[in-house]
Design an enzyme around this catalytic site. Structure first.
Site, PDB file in Angstrom:
ATOM      1  CB  CYS A 383     -28.265  10.866  15.489  1.00  0.00           C
ATOM      2  SG  CYS A 383     -28.715  12.328  14.519  1.00  0.00           S
ATOM      3  CG  HIS A 509     -26.611   8.325  11.557  1.00  0.00           C
ATOM      4  ND1 HIS A 509     -27.767   7.700  11.987  1.00  0.00           N
ATOM      5  CD2 HIS A 509     -26.875   9.650  11.549  1.00  0.00           C
ATOM      6  CE1 HIS A 509     -28.687   8.616  12.226  1.00  0.00           C
ATOM      7  NE2 HIS A 509     -28.177   9.807  11.971  1.00  0.00           N
ATOM      8  CD  GLU A 511     -26.543   4.245  12.392  1.00  0.00           C
ATOM      9  OE1 GLU A 511     -27.584   4.920  12.268  1.00  0.00           O
ATOM     10  OE2 GLU A 511     -25.591   4.595  13.115  1.00  0.00           O
TER      11      GLU A 511
END
Length: 539
Positions: A383, A509, A511
């Protein structure tokens, strides 16, 4: 179709005992027995969602596929259960009151006086049962944030009391509490738990199961005492000893027969089909790694590691897959400067520049990226980390002096990162970013394609600013390639430097989508690249 069963998880004595992990662990055990389970979180704060909260206040803001900005516990739910959550899995007091007030303004209550009971509690009960009413889940676990006795949690506790009465044997309450050990006297004390249960009983709720956080084995005498004074069966007094990793908790709870106690109380069959083979295999690799790498996480909220919870957990998943322990070096970007690079970043096998907002510590991130790029250290930017990689390249390779994001410098001569057109003019901050899952088309013969091994992927977003396409030709001509784009809006999602061993920035993102069962391939390959770098450096 059998009725949905509801499990409510409350907490007492102190906060941060791990209701989310206990909820996720119980759900994992029930899922491993073949039941369809989901978990939701009721948060007592008045914010509509955590989207406008500083990470120091509440840890990271987790984002679901459908664009909900939620509590970080939803990340645990997904990581343990390997199934996505949604808007319905996180409820805040702010959202409950907003809905009730909007109904009152429309005249839905036909002139009635709007009160906490029944209007607020009815809305809470409606939201609790939304997931159960879909017919998709046999069991819904509802975690109630805060601690019993908190004034903010009273409407939720009252809603649970009403639902217990309405649902009867189709519901159950698990109360998570603390049994402290007093070193001075060498004793474990049950009084805090007794008082906590009494407080719950004053609200009309009798817990069915006690899960006791403890540093020492409870022993039979303590269990009997708790059962007697708290009005629960002895086998329903479950100890939760501190674990070396949160991923060991399902096994610890299984050893305590928590799943069997719950299923018996809900009158559900207990078949001999518990399947935890893959979970135990993951734990084995986690506990007995063959290698070790050290990766620097460059962020501006590193004092509170929960600010980057999903990233840290994704490294655990990826590390186990690579049979490698990932040691994170937490580095505050404000403490970085050109002069301190080698001292601070030397010896790292990989560098990750984390997401964030605002200009504080931003120049330090740029310096770290330049170090990774020039020293050929594997790099991943997420990001804002991707945007910083673009800005660093613009300044130091393209020669665009002062290049920046308009988030940091509205008057920059080279706005290589800029607001999307539909973001310009927005004044409301909450819930107005690009949020949730979006498609991304990948270029073949790229690192990204090698990671995902398919032409189109879907990843979750949480940002306002984008790569400015008017500069794309300059970047690609000089060695930074856009290898992933949103096919609908032509937005750059991934950038790479092909002549670097492993350099990638992603606008999304990754994750958020990493789970125990499915570690995210981007983290798996990044850890593999760090391991290769480490082996080459030490050869």
């Amino acid at each position: 179709m059998p009725s949905t069963k509801y499990i409510f998880v409350t907490g007492g004595v102190t906060s941060s005992l791990g209701k989310g992990i206990i909820s996720a662990s119980l759900a994992t055990l029930l899922q491993s027995r073949g039941y369809s389970v989901t978990i939701q979180k009721l948060d007592p704060y008045i914010n509509i969602d955590p989207g406008t909260l500083n990470p120091y206040e509440h840890g990271e803001c987790y984002v679901t596929n459908d664009g909900a900005e939620t509590d970080l516990d939803l990340g645990h739910y997904e990581r343990f259960l390997n199934r996505p959550t949604s808007q319905a899995n996180n409820v805040t007091t702010g959202r409950v009151y907003q809905t009730v007030i909007e109904k009152e303004r429309r005249g839905d209550y036909l002139g009635k006086t709007v009160q906490v009971i029944p209007h607020i509690t009815d809305e809470i009960k409606r939201r609790i049962q939304l997931l159960g009413n879909t017919g998709e889940f046999e069991i819904v676990i509802t975690e109630i944030g805060g601690t019993v006795g908190d004034i903010e949690a009273l409407p939720y506790i009252e809603a649970v009391r009403q639902l217990r009465w309405e649902l009867g044997d189709d519901s159950l309450v698990v109360h998570l509490t603390l049994v402290p050990y007093l070193a001075a006297t060498g004793e474990m004390k049950t009084k805090p738990t007794q008082h906590s249960v009494q407080k719950l009983q004053e609200s009309g709720i009798q817990p069915d199961v006690l899960v006791c956080r403890t540093e020492h084995d409870l022993g039979e005498d303590i269990r009997k005492k708790l059962a007697l004074f708290c009005n629960v069966k002895k086998e329903a007094v479950v100890q939760s000893i501190d674990a070396e990793t949160i991923y060991a908790v399902p096994i610890l709870m299984r050893n305590q027969h928590l799943d069997e106690v719950v299923l018996n109380r809900l009158n559900l069959p207990i078949d001999d089909n518990l399947d935890l083979v893959n979970w135990k295999d993951f734990l084995y690799k986690l506990r007995f790694p063959k290698n070790e790498v050290e990766i620097g996480l460059i962020g501006k909220y590193v004092e509170l590691k929960d600010s980057y919870k999903s990233i840290a957990e994704a490294f655990i998943h990826a590390g186990a897959t690579n049979e490698t322990k990932v040691k994170i070096r937490w580095i505050h970007s404000e403490n970085l400067s050109k002069d301190s690079m080698e001292k601070t970043l030397g010896g790292l096998d990989g560098i990750l520049v984390a997401p964030g907002f605002g200009e504080r510590g931003f120049e330090g991130k740029l310096d770290a990226i330049r170090y990774a790029r020039e020293s050929k250290v594997p790099f991943l930017g997420i990001c804002l980390g991707m945007q910083a990689a673009v800005i660093e390249f613009a300044r130091n390779v393209l020669g665009f002096e002062g290049a920046n994001s308009t988030e940091m410098d509205a008057d920059t001569a080279y706005p290589v990162i800029d607001l999307m057109e539909d973001q310009k003019g927005l004044t409301r901050k909450g819930g107005t970013m690009r949020l949730g899952a979006c498609d991304c088309a990948l270029k073949e013969d790229s690192i990204a394609y090698g990671v995902y091994r398919r032409p189109t992927i879907s990843e979750r977003h949480r940002h306002r600013y984008e790569f400015n396409n008017q500069y794309l030709a300059d970047f690609e001509k000089n060695g930074m390639i856009a290898t992933g784009k949103n096919p609908d809006m032509d937005l750059v999602e991934i950038v790479e430097i092909p002549d670097h061993p492993w350099f990638m920035g992603v606008q999304f993102h990754p994750e958020y989508k990493s789970t125990v069962a499915n570690p995210h391939p981007l983290f798996v390959k990044f850890v593999a690249a760090a391991l290769k770098y480490s082996e080459n450096e030490n050869a």
